[in-house]
Design a protein around this motif. Structure first.
Motif, PDB file in Angstrom:
ATOM      1  N   UNK A   1       0.834  -1.204   0.000  1.00  0.00           N
ATOM      2  CA  UNK A   1       0.000   0.000   0.000  1.00  0.00           C
ATOM      3  C   UNK A   1       0.870   1.256   0.000  1.00  0.00           C
ATOM      4  N   UNK A   2       1.973   1.179   0.761  1.00  0.00           N
ATOM      5  CA  UNK A   2       2.889   2.318   0.811  1.00  0.00           C
ATOM      6  C   UNK A   2       3.522   2.558  -0.559  1.00  0.00           C
ATOM      7  N   UNK A   3       3.929   1.440  -1.219  1.00  0.00           N
ATOM      8  CA  UNK A   3       4.521   1.548  -2.552  1.00  0.00           C
ATOM      9  C   UNK A   3       3.539   2.184  -3.529  1.00  0.00           C
ATOM     10  N   UNK A   4       2.282   1.745  -3.450  1.00  0.00           N
ATOM     11  CA  UNK A   4       1.249   2.248  -4.351  1.00  0.00           C
ATOM     12  C   UNK A   4       1.085   3.750  -4.166  1.00  0.00           C
ATOM     13  N   UNK A   5       1.190   4.184  -2.896  1.00  0.00           N
ATOM     14  CA  UNK A   5       0.975   5.591  -2.574  1.00  0.00           C
ATOM     15  C   UNK A   5       2.147   6.444  -3.075  1.00  0.00           C
ATOM     16  N   UNK A   6       3.377   5.905  -2.930  1.00  0.00           N
ATOM     17  CA  UNK A   6       4.551   6.738  -3.181  1.00  0.00           C
ATOM     18  C   UNK A   6       5.111   6.583  -4.590  1.00  0.00           C
ATOM     19  N   UNK A   7       4.876   5.405  -5.207  1.00  0.00           N
ATOM     20  CA  UNK A   7       5.522   5.154  -6.498  1.00  0.00           C
ATOM     21  C   UNK A   7       4.799   5.885  -7.618  1.00  0.00           C
ATOM     22  N   UNK A   8       5.548   6.225  -8.641  1.00  0.00           N
ATOM     23  CA  UNK A   8       4.953   6.776  -9.845  1.00  0.00           C
ATOM     24  C   UNK A   8       4.551   5.587 -10.721  1.00  0.00           C
ATOM     25  N   UNK A   9       3.397   4.999 -10.364  1.00  0.00           N
ATOM     26  CA  UNK A   9       3.055   3.686 -10.917  1.00  0.00           C
ATOM     27  C   UNK A   9       2.147   3.795 -12.133  1.00  0.00           C
ATOM     28  N   UNK A  10       2.744   4.067 -13.263  1.00  0.00           N
ATOM     29  CA  UNK A  10       1.990   4.017 -14.510  1.00  0.00           C
ATOM     30  C   UNK A  10       2.549   2.877 -15.332  1.00  0.00           C
ATOM     31  N   UNK A  11       1.695   2.150 -16.011  1.00  0.00           N
ATOM     32  CA  UNK A  11       2.149   0.936 -16.685  1.00  0.00           C
ATOM     33  C   UNK A  11       1.841   0.959 -18.178  1.00  0.00           C
ATOM     34  N   UNK A  12       1.960   2.111 -18.788  1.00  0.00           N
ATOM     35  CA  UNK A  12       1.717   2.182 -20.219  1.00  0.00           C
ATOM     36  C   UNK A  12       2.728   1.300 -20.953  1.00  0.00           C
ATOM     37  N   UNK A  13       2.252   0.507 -21.880  1.00  0.00           N
ATOM     38  CA  UNK A  13       3.144  -0.396 -22.619  1.00  0.00           C
ATOM     39  C   UNK A  13       3.909   0.409 -23.657  1.00  0.00           C
ATOM     40  N   UNK A  14       5.234   0.247 -23.713  1.00  0.00           N
ATOM     41  CA  UNK A  14       6.026   1.019 -24.668  1.00  0.00           C
ATOM     42  C   UNK A  14       5.608   0.731 -26.114  1.00  0.00           C
ATOM     43  N   UNK A  15       5.771   1.742 -26.947  1.00  0.00           N
ATOM     44  CA  UNK A  15       5.460   1.581 -28.364  1.00  0.00           C
ATOM     45  C   UNK A  15       6.275   0.421 -28.938  1.00  0.00           C
ATOM     46  N   UNK A  16       5.673  -0.357 -29.801  1.00  0.00           N
ATOM     47  CA  UNK A  16       6.423  -1.433 -30.434  1.00  0.00           C
ATOM     48  C   UNK A  16       6.221  -2.783 -29.761  1.00  0.00           C
ATOM     49  N   UNK A  17       5.706  -2.768 -28.517  1.00  0.00           N
ATOM     50  CA  UNK A  17       5.415  -4.047 -27.859  1.00  0.00           C
ATOM     51  C   UNK A  17       4.081  -4.577 -28.397  1.00  0.00           C
ATOM     52  N   UNK A  18       4.067  -5.802 -28.937  1.00  0.00           N
ATOM     53  CA  UNK A  18       2.826  -6.301 -29.545  1.00  0.00           C
ATOM     54  C   UNK A  18       1.769  -6.608 -28.499  1.00  0.00           C
ATOM     55  N   UNK A  19       0.494  -6.319 -28.845  1.00  0.00           N
ATOM     56  CA  UNK A  19      -0.588  -6.703 -27.946  1.00  0.00           C
ATOM     57  C   UNK A  19      -0.873  -8.193 -28.137  1.00  0.00           C
ATOM     58  N   UNK A  20      -1.437  -8.809 -27.085  1.00  0.00           N
ATOM     59  CA  UNK A  20      -1.624 -10.267 -27.108  1.00  0.00           C
ATOM     60  C   UNK A  20      -2.752 -10.677 -28.067  1.00  0.00           C
ATOM     61  N   UNK A  21      -3.724  -9.793 -28.265  1.00  0.00           N
ATOM     62  CA  UNK A  21      -4.841 -10.122 -29.157  1.00  0.00           C
ATOM     63  C   UNK A  21      -5.593 -11.342 -28.675  1.00  0.00           C
TER      64      UNK A  21
END
Lengths: 258, 240
Positions: A68-88
């Protein structure tokens, strides 16, 4: 049985040590090997014991505090980098009912999403309202408790927006997501629901959710392990205390964060 | 026959942390294999074959696993990690504080000694090279084990918290690579532990006593004094 024999042997070797005042090499080796093996054999009976379970529970509680502390303090965004294929279509799907849950309007009436509980303005959304509010789209990872991950583009309502509409009360520390998949549900800490990437999802990879992926709507956030992300969603309930969940009541950790 | 040295060969902290880590590492590896068995592969879904592991889909045998089921193994893994990390910190602080790291970390030219050690083990060289507390091969092995431990902790964090500690995950090349690093470091560590245990029993069984009670007699028991190769010269050196 094995334990008794081992204990006997250790005692024999110790006795020998007392008598001779010194250990010969064989006695020493025997004592050492038994000294290592005996506690291991004893330990094999421990993992299932009540004491061990209590220790594991307390470790889970303390880990949750850290998570919970990590969630509060971390800059937790998980956007997938361009070029990584989606699983479909390789994106795995599952449900707990005997057959794939499909909402049948003819027998079940029109599907709606109810948001209630510890809120000032409980509401029931129609499918059209849910779809109209589904303005956010992003590509993120989905992390399964089993260890696999899969990238997908999800489109839906940001949970924060839904919360603004129903106005949770101050004591609403938890949110339960329940479904028409044999009553499958999982409750979350409210902080995780307010993560900017937590969506009530209506479309995956640019297409309306198919029944395999939880149609008509599901919750999804990269911040929670897959089993926390209820599919076949029908009700969202704000609560002052957590009420477990389908998998967390079967023994998986309740927090299930990533 | 023997005159025990005045100070123990291994400091009590080194001895305690050694056996605690033996238990912690075993439980971590076995519960980790149970977790691995839930998805015994590395490739993300829909991303094709994984190039760095030829046994995709092969599960670890049940006897090598611990925790019973996925949820149980995870509980053990995430509880035991604290024992492992705290124990390791105590040991590392001890190593640093007492300067004992000098007996373990190889120097720039240690490779020369390692070659001499290898020549001795292969019967090319007749007498045991002169060494300090540990020989050159031991220094490489033990340092690599410590490095594996560090990589295991870092990659473990990357898998446990791929979003809230996403920067670590990205540093290791993403979630799938983090899992692979974690698994590879475990395999290397397991291999080194296996070699370590075999060498203890076949070259230097007196090390077991040195690592438990601390008692050791350099003059008669050390591999150097006994001119000990694997399985050869296991007996203490007799006084002339």
């Amino acid at each position: 049985m094995v334990k008794r024999i081992l204990t006997q042997r250790v005692e024999q070797a110790a006795e020998q040590l007392r008598e001779s005042g010194a250990l010969d090499r064989r006695g020493f080796m025997r004592l050492m090997s038994l000294g290592v093996v005996a506690p291991l054999v004893t330990a094999c009976g421990l993992p299932g014991s009540e004491g061990a379970q209590r220790l594991l529970k307390s470790a889970e509680k303390n880990n949750e505090r850290l998570e919970r502390w990590l969630l509060k303090t971390a800059n937790a965004s998980d956007r997938v980098p361009r070029g990584v294929p989606i699983a479909g279509n390789a994106f795995p799907s599952y449900f707990v009912s005997r057959q794939m849950p499909v909402w049948d309007a003819a027998t079940m009436g029109n599907w709606t999403l109810t948001v209630d509980g510890a809120v000032q303005a409980p509401r029931t959304f129609t499918w059209d309202e849910v779809r109209r509010l589904s303005t956010r789209s992003h590509t993120v990872q989905h992390y399964c408790v089993e260890g696999w991950n899969a990238a997908a583009q999800f489109q839906g309502i940001p949970f924060t927006q839904l919360a603004r509409l129903v106005k949770p009360t101050a004591d609403a520390g938890f949110v339960d997501f329940s479904s028409f998949d044999s009553g499958y549900h999982e409750s979350w800490d409210v902080e995780s629901t307010m993560h900017p990437q937590t969506l009530v999802v209506v479309a995956k990879d640019g297409q309306a959710l198919s029944p395999a992926y939880g149609a008509p709507a599901r919750v999804h956030s990269p911040i929670k392990l897959g089993y926390k992300n209820t599919k076949y969603l029908t009700r969202i309930t704000f609560m002052s205390a957590p009420n477990g969940g389908y998998w967390s009541s079967k023994g998986y950790e309740w927090f299930g964060g990533t | 026959m023997t005159t025990p040295s005045a100070s123990p060969r291994h400091h009590p902290i080194a001895r305690a942390t050694h056996w605690i880590s033996a238990i912690a590492v075993t439980v971590m590896a076995m519960s980790g294999l149970r977790i691995f068995n839930a998805f015994p592969a590395f490739s993300p879904k829909g991303a094709g074959a994984w190039p760095w592991w030829p046994f995709e889909g092969m599960r670890a045998p049940a006897w090598a696993t611990f925790g019973g089921w996925l949820g149980g193994a995870r509980h053990w893994h995430f509880a035991m990690m604290w024992v492992l990390v705290i124990n390791a910190l105590v040991y590392l602080v001890h190593l640093y504080h007492r300067g004992r790291w000098r007996t373990i970390v190889p120097r720039v030219n240690t490779w020369r000694d390692a070659i001499e050690m290898a020549r001795f083990y292969l019967f090319v060289r007749k007498d045991h090279p002169i060494q300090g507390k540990h020989n050159a091969l031991q220094q490489y092995a033990y340092t690599t084990m410590l490095a594996c431990g560090a990589l295991l902790v870092v990659s473990g964090l990357a898998i446990w918290k791929p979003v809230t500690l996403g920067w670590i995950t990205r540093l290791l090349g993403g979630y799938a690579y983090a899992r692979w690093w974690h698994f590879s470091a475990m395999l290397l560590l397991a291999l080194l532990v296996l070699v370590h245990v075999i060498m203890v029993f076949t070259v230097d069984p007196y090390a077991i006593r040195a690592m438990t009670t601390g008692k050791y007699d350099d003059e008669h028991w050390s591999p150097e004094a006994r001119n000990a190769r694997p399985l050869f010269n296991l007996w203490p050196r007799k006084d002339q």
